[in-house]
Write a protein that holds these residues in place. Structure first.
Motif, mmCIF file in Angstrom:
data_model
loop_
_atom_site.group_PDB
_atom_site.id
_atom_site.type_symbol
_atom_site.label_atom_id
_atom_site.label_comp_id
_atom_site.label_asym_id
_atom_site.label_seq_id
_atom_site.Cartn_x
_atom_site.Cartn_y
_atom_site.Cartn_z
ATOM 1 N N VAL A 234 -9.638 -47.801 33.478
ATOM 2 C CA VAL A 234 -10.914 -47.587 33.495
ATOM 3 C C VAL A 234 -11.401 -46.526 34.228
ATOM 4 O O VAL A 234 -11.444 -45.487 34.048
ATOM 5 N N SER A 394 -18.236 -45.723 35.422
ATOM 6 C CA SER A 394 -16.867 -46.129 35.388
ATOM 7 C C SER A 394 -16.406 -46.959 36.752
ATOM 8 O O SER A 394 -15.890 -48.031 36.149
ATOM 9 N N VAL A 397 -17.945 -50.702 35.336
ATOM 10 C CA VAL A 397 -17.254 -50.928 34.760
ATOM 11 C C VAL A 397 -16.191 -51.102 35.393
ATOM 12 O O VAL A 397 -15.421 -52.709 34.006
ATOM 13 N N ALA A 401 -14.509 -55.796 34.278
ATOM 14 C CA ALA A 401 -13.081 -55.216 33.754
ATOM 15 C C ALA A 401 -12.259 -56.724 34.240
ATOM 16 O O ALA A 401 -12.712 -57.098 35.319
#
Length: 403
Positions: A234, A394, A397, A401
C-alpha cells in the motif's frame, strides 16, 4: 523468509558502511552484473517509444504500445517472481532474459523502417513485457541471502535503490548518444544485449550457488498478495500515485509562468538528486524505530513536501522543494522493501519484493492518467496539494493494514 530479524554477528562493525556492503563475498561481482542487466530497463522505454513513433508516425500508437508493454511487465511481475522463488534464479532468470531479448530484437526489426502495423507492434510489446525478468526483486533477495546483519542489509538496499534510480537517469542519456549513430531501433537492440549479457553474468555468480533449490508452493501463491505484505505494498502504491503526476505538474508550472521547457529537466533533476542523497543518508542512519513504524512517517513527510510545492513562486524555489520531496522517495521505497523482506514467507523473498515493485509501477500508471485529467481543470497549487494528500492518505491506509 521468516519475520524474525536476524541478530548482528559478533564480529560485525558498530556502524557498517557502504564499503562493507561491497566487501561481502561475491557482492561486488553480483551487484555489477545485476546493474548491467537492469540498465536495459533504463534504456528500453525511451528506445521503444521513439522507435514506435518513427515507425507509425503516430503518438497515439506509440502511447498505446507503451501502455500494453508496461502493463504486461508490471502486472505479471509477481507471477514471474514466484517462478524464480519456486525454481531458483539460475533456472528461470536467464530463460526469461533470453526470451525477452529475442522479442526486443523482433520489436527492433519491426520498427527499423516506417510502415509497421500498430496492432502487430502492440502484440509484440505485450509479449515482450510479459517476459521481463524481475531483476530488481531478485537482486534484493540475493542481498538478503548474502547479508545477515540487518543494519548492513539496510545499507545494501539503500545503495541498490540509489543505483537503480541512477540507471533510469543515465539510460535515456545513453539512448540519446546512440541516436547520433543509428535509428531509435538500435536502442532497442542495445537493451536486448544489456539484458541478456548482464543476466547471464548475474546468474553465473558464485552468490547464486545456494539459491537454486525449489521452494514448493511459491508459484501457486504468486497470484495472491499475502496479508503480511499489505503495508509495504500500500505504501509503495501510494508513493507511485503521489509522484506519477510530478513531471506533468512541473511542465505545467513552467508553461503557466512562461519559463520555457528548459527549466523542467533541472527541476526534475533536483527531485532525483534529493532522492539519491536521501537514500544514502537513510542507509547510513542507525534507526531505532522498526521499518513498519518508519514507513508511514516517511510517506507523511513526502506528502507535506509535495504539498508545499504548490506554494512555489519561481523555478528555483520549486527545484528546492522538489529536492526536499525527493529526500523522502528513496528512503520510503527502501523501507518498504525492508519491511517486505521481514514479513515474507520462507522461499518467497523475490515475490515479496516484486509485489512492492509492481505496486509502485501500477500506482505510477494509474496516477499518470488521473494527473492528465486534473491538470488544466484545477488550479496547479491544488494539484500539488492533492498529490501530497495521496501520499499522506496512503500512510493512513498502510497503518490500518493488518500486520
Amino acid at each position: 523468509m521468516s519475520a524474525t530479524i536476524s541478530p548482528c554477528p559478533p564480529n560485525a562493525p558498530r556502524r557498517p558502511s557502504y564499503a562493507a556492503v561491497l566487501r561481502v563475498p561475491h557482492a561486488r561481482r553480483t551487484f555489477t552484473a545485476a546493474l548491467a542487466a537492469r540498465l536495459s530497463y533504463g534504456t528500453v522505454s525511451l528506445a521503444v517509444l521513439l522507435s514506435v513513433t518513427r515507425a507509425t508516425g503516430s503518438y497515439a500508437a506509440s502511447g498505446a504500445v507503451m501502455a500494453v508493454f508496461g502493463a504486461s511487465a508490471v502486472f505479471l511481475m509477481p507471477l514471474r517472481a514466484a517462478l524464480v522463488d519456486r525454481y531458483g534464479p539460475r533456472r528461470t532468470l536467464f530463460p526469461m532474459a533470453a526470451l525477452y531479448g529475442a522479442l526486443l530484437c523482433v520489436l527492433a526489426a519491426l520498427t527499423w523502417r516506417p510502415g509497421a502495423s500498430p496492432v502487430v507492434l502492440a502484440a509484440a510489446a505485450a509479449l515482450t513485457g510479459a517476459c521481463a525478468p524481475p531483476l530488481g526483486p531478485a537482486m534484493r533477495a540475493v542481498w538478503a541471502e548474502l547479508v545477515d546483519d540487518r543494519r548492513l542489509l539496510q545499507r545494501a538496499y539503500s545503495m541498490d535503490g540509489v543505483a537503480e534510480e541512477l540507471l533510469y537517469v543515465s539510460g535515456p542519456a545513453l539512448v540519446g548518444v546512440l541516436l547520433r549513430f543509428g535509428p531509435p531501433a538500435a536502442g532497442v537492440l542495445l537493451s536486448a544485449v544489456l539484458m541478456v549479457t548482464g543476466t547471464r553474468a548475474f546468474v553465473t555468480s558464485p552468490a547464486m550457488s545456494g539459491t537454486g533449490h525449489p521452494k514448493p508452493g511459491a508459484a501457486r501463491r504468486g497470484r495472491r498478495l499475502p496479508a503480511g505484505l499489505l503495508r509495504p505494498v500500500v505504501a509503495a502504491a501510494g508513493l507511485g500515485l503521489a509522484l506519477s503526476g510530478v513531471e506533468l505538474l512541473v511542465l505545467a508550472f513552467a508553461a503557466q509562468r512562461s519559463y520555457g521547457d528548459a527549466v523542467v529537466p533541472w527541476i526534475l533533476g533536483a527531485l532525483s538528486a534529493g532522492s539519491a542523497v536521501g537514500g544514502l543518508l537513510n542507509g547510513a542512519v542507525e534507526w531505532r524505530a522498526p521499518a513498519r513504524v518508519r514507513l508511514p512517517w516517511l510517506l507523511v513527510g513526502l506528502g507535506l513536501a509535495l504539498s508545499a510545492a504548490g506554494l512555489a513562486r519561481g523555478p528555483w524555489t520549486l527545484a528546492a522543494v522538489m529536492a526536499c520531496t525527493g529526500a523522502f522517495v528513496a528512503p520510503t521505497l527502501t523501507t518498504a522493501y525492508l519491511l517486505a523482506d521481514e514479513t515474507a514467507q520462507e522461499g518467497a523473498r523475490t515475490r515479496a519484493g516484486a509485489w512492492v515493485n509492481a505496486a509502485v509501477n501500477a500506482g505510477t500508471s494509474v496516477g499518470s492518467v488521473a494527473a492528465g485529467l486534473l491538470v488544466g481543470q484545477l488550479p496547479l497549487g491544488l494539484c500539488f496539494v492533492l498529490a501530497g494528500a495521496v501520499a499522506a492518505g496512503s500512510a493512513a491506509v498502510a497503518v490500518a493494514a493488518p500486520r
